[in-house]
Write a protein that holds these residues in place. Structure first.
Motif, PDB file in Angstrom:
ATOM      1  N   ILE A  24       0.848  -1.189   0.000  1.00 40.28           N
ATOM      2  CA  ILE A  24       0.000   0.000   0.000  1.00 40.28           C
ATOM      3  C   ILE A  24       0.884   1.241   0.000  1.00 40.28           C
ATOM      4  N   SER A  25       0.612   2.145  -0.925  1.00 34.36           N
ATOM      5  CA  SER A  25       1.311   3.428  -0.969  1.00 34.36           C
ATOM      6  C   SER A  25       0.310   4.541  -0.702  1.00 34.36           C
ATOM      7  N   VAL A  26       0.672   5.455   0.205  1.00 30.66           N
ATOM      8  CA  VAL A  26      -0.200   6.583   0.535  1.00 30.66           C
ATOM      9  C   VAL A  26       0.551   7.884   0.300  1.00 30.66           C
ATOM     10  N   LYS A  27      -0.201   8.954   0.097  1.00 31.86           N
ATOM     11  CA  LYS A  27       0.416  10.265  -0.038  1.00 31.86           C
ATOM     12  C   LYS A  27       1.075  10.658   1.281  1.00 31.86           C
ATOM     13  N   THR A  28       2.223  11.302   1.200  1.00 31.84           N
ATOM     14  CA  THR A  28       2.888  11.780   2.407  1.00 31.84           C
ATOM     15  C   THR A  28       2.242  13.093   2.842  1.00 31.84           C
ATOM     16  N   PRO A  29       1.559  13.101   3.987  1.00 28.07           N
ATOM     17  CA  PRO A  29       0.926  14.344   4.447  1.00 28.07           C
ATOM     18  C   PRO A  29       1.974  15.409   4.764  1.00 28.07           C
ATOM     19  N   LYS A  30       1.598  16.651   4.649  1.00 28.22           N
ATOM     20  CA  LYS A  30       2.500  17.752   4.941  1.00 28.22           C
ATOM     21  C   LYS A  30       2.961  17.681   6.393  1.00 28.22           C
ATOM     22  N   GLY A  31       4.270  17.716   6.598  1.00 30.36           N
ATOM     23  CA  GLY A  31       4.836  17.695   7.938  1.00 30.36           C
ATOM     24  C   GLY A  31       4.907  16.318   8.575  1.00 30.36           C
ATOM     25  N   PHE A  32       4.511  15.279   7.838  1.00 25.77           N
ATOM     26  CA  PHE A  32       4.525  13.915   8.374  1.00 25.77           C
ATOM     27  C   PHE A  32       5.812  13.242   7.915  1.00 25.77           C
ATOM     28  N   HIS A  33       6.786  13.148   8.812  1.00 31.40           N
ATOM     29  CA  HIS A  33       8.094  12.603   8.458  1.00 31.40           C
ATOM     30  C   HIS A  33       8.205  11.154   8.935  1.00 31.40           C
ATOM     31  N   ALA A  34       8.432  10.248   8.003  1.00 30.08           N
ATOM     32  CA  ALA A  34       8.587   8.829   8.329  1.00 30.08           C
ATOM     33  C   ALA A  34       9.700   8.251   7.475  1.00 30.08           C
ATOM     34  N   ARG A  35      10.651   7.592   8.129  1.00 33.27           N
ATOM     35  CA  ARG A  35      11.784   7.009   7.426  1.00 33.27           C
ATOM     36  C   ARG A  35      11.602   5.504   7.271  1.00 33.27           C
ATOM     37  N   VAL A  50       8.467   0.695   4.361  1.00 32.73           N
ATOM     38  CA  VAL A  50       9.444  -0.069   3.572  1.00 32.73           C
ATOM     39  C   VAL A  50      10.040   0.754   2.442  1.00 32.73           C
ATOM     40  N   GLY A  51       9.532   1.953   2.246  1.00 31.91           N
ATOM     41  CA  GLY A  51      10.075   2.797   1.191  1.00 31.91           C
ATOM     42  C   GLY A  51       9.113   3.916   0.850  1.00 31.91           C
ATOM     43  N   GLY A  52       9.341   4.503  -0.312  1.00 35.16           N
ATOM     44  CA  GLY A  52       8.500   5.600  -0.761  1.00 35.16           C
ATOM     45  C   GLY A  52       9.282   6.544  -1.649  1.00 35.16           C
ATOM     46  N   SER A  53       8.574   7.242  -2.510  1.00 34.19           N
ATOM     47  CA  SER A  53       9.217   8.205  -3.398  1.00 34.19           C
ATOM     48  C   SER A  53       8.168   9.141  -3.963  1.00 34.19           C
ATOM     49  N   ARG A  54       8.621  10.324  -4.401  1.00 32.18           N
ATOM     50  CA  ARG A  54       7.730  11.294  -5.027  1.00 32.18           C
ATOM     51  C   ARG A  54       6.489  11.575  -4.181  1.00 32.18           C
ATOM     52  N   GLY A  55       6.731  11.829  -2.907  1.00 31.06           N
ATOM     53  CA  GLY A  55       5.635  12.221  -2.035  1.00 31.06           C
ATOM     54  C   GLY A  55       4.745  11.100  -1.564  1.00 31.06           C
ATOM     55  N   THR A  56       5.267   9.865  -1.532  1.00 27.82           N
ATOM     56  CA  THR A  56       4.474   8.739  -1.050  1.00 27.82           C
ATOM     57  C   THR A  56       5.239   7.961   0.014  1.00 27.82           C
ATOM     58  N   ILE A  57       4.488   7.205   0.815  1.00 28.60           N
ATOM     59  CA  ILE A  57       5.061   6.288   1.800  1.00 28.60           C
ATOM     60  C   ILE A  57       4.511   4.904   1.488  1.00 28.60           C
ATOM     61  N   LYS A  58       5.375   3.887   1.547  1.00 32.05           N
ATOM     62  CA  LYS A  58       4.977   2.536   1.146  1.00 32.05           C
ATOM     63  C   LYS A  58       5.067   1.563   2.316  1.00 32.05           C
ATOM     64  N   PHE A  59       4.053   0.674   2.401  1.00 35.15           N
ATOM     65  CA  PHE A  59       3.986  -0.338   3.447  1.00 35.15           C
ATOM     66  C   PHE A  59       3.660  -1.691   2.818  1.00 35.15           C
ATOM     67  N   GLU A  60       4.079  -2.774   3.490  1.00 36.35           N
ATOM     68  CA  GLU A  60       3.784  -4.128   3.014  1.00 36.35           C
ATOM     69  C   GLU A  60       3.086  -4.930   4.102  1.00 36.35           C
ATOM     70  N   TYR A  61       2.181  -5.837   3.667  1.00 35.22           N
ATOM     71  CA  TYR A  61       1.413  -6.646   4.612  1.00 35.22           C
ATOM     72  C   TYR A  61       1.375  -8.099   4.166  1.00 35.22           C
ATOM     73  N   MET A  62       1.582  -8.997   5.133  1.00 35.78           N
ATOM     74  CA  MET A  62       1.575 -10.426   4.849  1.00 35.78           C
ATOM     75  C   MET A  62       0.162 -10.986   5.028  1.00 35.78           C
ATOM     76  N   PRO A  63      -0.082 -12.222   4.576  1.00 37.59           N
ATOM     77  CA  PRO A  63      -1.425 -12.816   4.643  1.00 37.59           C
ATOM     78  C   PRO A  63      -2.052 -12.817   6.030  1.00 37.59           C
ATOM     79  N   GLU A  64      -1.266 -13.064   7.086  1.00 34.32           N
ATOM     80  CA  GLU A  64      -1.821 -13.088   8.445  1.00 34.32           C
ATOM     81  C   GLU A  64      -2.454 -11.749   8.799  1.00 34.32           C
ATOM     82  N   THR A  65      -1.799 -10.658   8.432  1.00 34.93           N
ATOM     83  CA  THR A  65      -2.353  -9.329   8.700  1.00 34.93           C
ATOM     84  C   THR A  65      -3.641  -9.115   7.925  1.00 34.93           C
TER      85      THR A  65
END
Length: 206
Positions: A24-35, A50-65
């Motif tokens: 899942i990739s979401v837009k990076t909100p203004k002032g929301f800093h996550a590494r 797990v990553g992100g670029s061009r104003g997005t933040i990326k997350f990964e989820y396994m089947p159990e989640t």
């Protein structure tokens, strides 16, 4: 660990599935800093950046989640709640929220009283012992107080601030929400398994 006080909301811009993993990739909100490697709560689910670029933040989820949450039902364009993990000097404005979802509840009724709303949520009976009137519960990662407990669920009230600062204003009857019950109640329930007569009168066997 989180507090259930949502910092901001964001929009899902991309969803991909590969070899059982949902990204899942979401837009990076203004002032929301996550590494990369940081923990962020998305709709109450403890998630690793797990990553992100061009104003997005990326997350990964396994089947159990995906089995235990409603993340697999999300669509591009939907709004999600975001909260970064607590630090030693963070204010605890809500209650202790681990980000480990217990179950998914279904909204069975939405009612309005003035500018506030009440959600009635049905939950599996196995979780009933963890629900207490005026106790704490996290719904979609939002720290809320149980208003009333019913025969098949509970209700929570949403003030205007909560409605305007979280995605709970978008929830409709029939929709699923992530639920995390009070962490202390869960530990107490487990501890009582080792004291089989703790819930009975002295000397009385079950």
């Amino acid at each position: 660990m989180f507090s259930g006080i949502v910092e901001t909301t964001s929009e899902i811009v991309r969803l991909t599935r590969s070899r059982g993993i949902l990204t899942i990739s979401v837009k990076t909100p203004k002032g929301f800093h996550a590494r990369r490697g940081d923990s962020v709560s998305i709709n109450g689910v403890c998630s690793t950046v797990v990553g992100g670029s061009r104003g997005t933040i990326k997350f990964e989820y396994m089947p159990e989640t995906l089995r235990r949450t409603n993340l697999g039902e999300l669509k591009v364009g939907e709004t999600v709640n975001l909260e970064r993990s607590l630090t030693p000097n963070s204010l605890l404005g809500g209650h202790f929220v681990s980000g480990h979802i217990d179950t998914v509840g279904r909204i069975r009724r939405v009612s309005r009283e003035g500018d506030s709303k009440t959600l009635e949520i049905a939950v599996p009976k196995t979780f009933f012992p963890l629900v207490a009137p005026k106790g704490s519960v996290a719904v979609e990662g939002v720290s809320l107080t149980v208003v009333e407990k019913s025969k098949d669920g509970f209700s929570v009230a949403l003030i205007p601030y909560t409605l305007s600062h979280t995605n709970l204003s978008t929830k409709r009857v029939g929709g699923d929400v992530n639920l995390e019950f009070d962490i202390f109640a869960k530990y107490l329930k487990e501890m009582l398994k080792f004291f089989p007569y703790a819930a009975t009168r002295k000397g009385e066997r079950r």
